[in-house]
Design a protein around this motif. Sequence first.
Motif, short mmCIF file in Angstrom:
data_model
loop_
_atom_site.label_atom_id
_atom_site.label_comp_id
_atom_site.label_asym_id
_atom_site.label_seq_id
_atom_site.Cartn_x
_atom_site.Cartn_y
_atom_site.Cartn_z
N CYS A 180 38.08 8.86 -12.66
CA CYS A 180 37.01 9.37 -11.81
C CYS A 180 37.48 9.48 -10.36
O CYS A 180 37.19 10.48 -9.68
CB CYS A 180 35.78 8.46 -11.88
SG CYS A 180 34.90 8.51 -13.45
N ALA A 181 38.21 8.48 -9.89
CA ALA A 181 38.72 8.52 -8.52
C ALA A 181 39.61 9.73 -8.30
O ALA A 181 39.54 10.40 -7.26
CB ALA A 181 39.50 7.24 -8.22
N THR A 182 40.45 10.06 -9.30
CA THR A 182 41.33 11.22 -9.14
C THR A 182 40.54 12.51 -9.11
O THR A 182 40.87 13.44 -8.37
CB THR A 182 42.38 11.30 -10.28
OG1 THR A 182 41.75 11.57 -11.54
CG2 THR A 182 43.19 10.03 -10.37
N LYS A 183 39.47 12.60 -9.90
CA LYS A 183 38.68 13.83 -9.92
C LYS A 183 37.74 13.92 -8.72
O LYS A 183 37.42 15.02 -8.27
CB LYS A 183 37.91 13.93 -11.24
CG LYS A 183 38.82 14.23 -12.43
CD LYS A 183 39.61 15.54 -12.23
CE LYS A 183 40.46 15.91 -13.42
NZ LYS A 183 41.20 17.18 -13.23
N PHE A 184 37.30 12.78 -8.17
CA PHE A 184 36.59 12.80 -6.90
C PHE A 184 37.53 13.34 -5.81
O PHE A 184 37.12 14.08 -4.92
CB PHE A 184 36.09 11.40 -6.52
CG PHE A 184 34.70 11.10 -6.98
CD1 PHE A 184 33.62 11.22 -6.11
CD2 PHE A 184 34.45 10.70 -8.29
CE1 PHE A 184 32.33 10.94 -6.53
CE2 PHE A 184 33.16 10.42 -8.72
CZ PHE A 184 32.09 10.54 -7.84
N ALA A 185 38.81 12.96 -5.91
CA ALA A 185 39.81 13.46 -4.95
C ALA A 185 39.98 14.97 -5.09
O ALA A 185 40.06 15.68 -4.09
CB ALA A 185 41.14 12.75 -5.17
N VAL A 186 40.03 15.46 -6.32
CA VAL A 186 40.14 16.92 -6.53
C VAL A 186 38.95 17.63 -5.90
O VAL A 186 39.11 18.68 -5.25
CB VAL A 186 40.23 17.24 -8.04
CG1 VAL A 186 40.11 18.75 -8.28
CG2 VAL A 186 41.55 16.73 -8.60
N ASP A 187 37.77 17.07 -6.06
CA ASP A 187 36.56 17.65 -5.46
C ASP A 187 36.71 17.72 -3.94
O ASP A 187 36.44 18.76 -3.32
CB ASP A 187 35.35 16.80 -5.84
CG ASP A 187 34.04 17.36 -5.33
OD1 ASP A 187 33.64 18.45 -5.79
OD2 ASP A 187 33.40 16.72 -4.48
N ALA A 188 37.15 16.62 -3.33
CA ALA A 188 37.31 16.57 -1.87
C ALA A 188 38.40 17.52 -1.38
O ALA A 188 38.24 18.22 -0.38
CB ALA A 188 37.62 15.14 -1.43
N SER A 207 36.02 17.96 -12.84
CA SER A 207 35.37 17.31 -13.97
C SER A 207 34.03 16.75 -13.52
O SER A 207 33.82 16.47 -12.33
CB SER A 207 36.24 16.18 -14.50
OG SER A 207 35.55 15.40 -15.47
N ILE A 208 33.12 16.55 -14.48
CA ILE A 208 31.92 15.78 -14.18
C ILE A 208 32.32 14.40 -13.66
O ILE A 208 31.60 13.78 -12.87
CB ILE A 208 31.01 15.65 -15.44
CG1 ILE A 208 29.78 14.78 -15.15
CG2 ILE A 208 31.78 15.10 -16.61
CD1 ILE A 208 28.92 15.24 -13.99
N ALA A 209 33.51 13.93 -14.07
CA ALA A 209 34.01 12.62 -13.60
C ALA A 209 34.30 12.63 -12.10
O ALA A 209 34.45 11.57 -11.50
CB ALA A 209 35.27 12.24 -14.37
N GLY A 210 34.37 13.83 -11.51
CA GLY A 210 34.54 13.93 -10.06
C GLY A 210 33.22 14.05 -9.33
O GLY A 210 33.19 14.19 -8.10
N LYS A 211 32.14 14.00 -10.09
CA LYS A 211 30.79 14.07 -9.51
C LYS A 211 30.02 12.78 -9.72
O LYS A 211 29.16 12.42 -8.93
CB LYS A 211 29.99 15.21 -10.16
CG LYS A 211 30.67 16.57 -10.17
CD LYS A 211 30.67 17.21 -8.81
CE LYS A 211 31.19 18.65 -8.89
NZ LYS A 211 31.24 19.29 -7.55
N GLN A 212 30.33 12.10 -10.84
CA GLN A 212 29.57 10.92 -11.22
C GLN A 212 30.51 9.94 -11.91
O GLN A 212 31.07 10.23 -12.97
CB GLN A 212 28.44 11.34 -12.16
CG GLN A 212 27.52 10.22 -12.57
CD GLN A 212 26.46 10.71 -13.55
OE1 GLN A 212 26.57 11.80 -14.11
NE2 GLN A 212 25.44 9.90 -13.75
N ALA A 213 30.69 8.77 -11.31
CA ALA A 213 31.59 7.77 -11.89
C ALA A 213 30.92 7.09 -13.08
O ALA A 213 29.70 7.07 -13.22
CB ALA A 213 31.95 6.73 -10.84
N TYR A 214 31.76 6.53 -13.95
CA TYR A 214 31.23 5.81 -15.11
C TYR A 214 32.15 4.66 -15.47
O TYR A 214 33.34 4.66 -15.14
CB TYR A 214 31.05 6.76 -16.30
CG TYR A 214 32.30 7.51 -16.72
CD1 TYR A 214 33.24 6.93 -17.57
CD2 TYR A 214 32.54 8.80 -16.25
CE1 TYR A 214 34.38 7.62 -17.95
CE2 TYR A 214 33.67 9.49 -16.64
CZ TYR A 214 34.59 8.90 -17.48
OH TYR A 214 35.72 9.58 -17.85
#
Length: 259
Positions: free
Chosen positions: A159-167, A145-152
């Motif tokens: 966002c933390a979960t999607k940053f984790a998916v990115d990593a 998600s964009i939520a995994g690239k840029q928090a809001y």
Amino acid sequence: MGRLQGKTVFITGASSGIGEASARQFAKEGCNLVLTARRLEKLEQLKADISKSHLNIFIHAVKLDVRDKKQIDTVVTELPAQVKDVDVLVNNAGMVIGTDPLIDVKEAVVDQMLATNIKGLVFLTQAIVPRMKERETGHVINIGSIAGKQAYAGGSIYCATKFAVDAITKALAIELVDTPIRVSQICPGMVNTEFSTVRFQGDKEKADNVYKGLQPLVADDIAELIVFTAGRPAHVNIADMLVFPVNQADSKTVYRRPE
């Protein structure tokens, strides 16, 4: 005959939204399907619908809560022979609840998002990738998600979960770099699906207001990109794809037409 003809695709969260749309589009490519979600009745309806126009593919619909590792292992172990060897894993199951600031997010909400969005993806990958390595073929497609690239604000845990998916996606790609297995991530911006209604606990009006004044993406838009990613030649890997509607520039910058 296309590159995906006869391939087996395993989709989580297939009962609605991007998962359902992906199932329909992979079926058009002649793929066999493993459809999983918590709502078995929805999966059975989808299976019946797809089967009417795609008589030559095998479809296995099975209830699965990705938060339950034992259930995941059982489902994967007991796959019918026709779909035992998964060629494409689409880790699509995910959810978000509310828009509360971090200090107000309830423990149960935190646990549900972490278990669904991170642990479920990890456990499915652990259950399926070893066999891909044995067969020296396979493709893992994670829905970020964009939520995994840029928090809001109001999206801290999601966002933390999607940053984790990115990593996780990037790390897995590095770990599998000496294999033929491809690892991809597709990160949508604003997509109008049932996902948004769940966020607002069933309040459709609130969910629709998120997209007021602009044309958001729809499930088919993302499904088309998932199928495109899976259908590239074996030596091509689309590692990361960020997708917005035309009037969105980042997680919060959008243009809304005046009413």
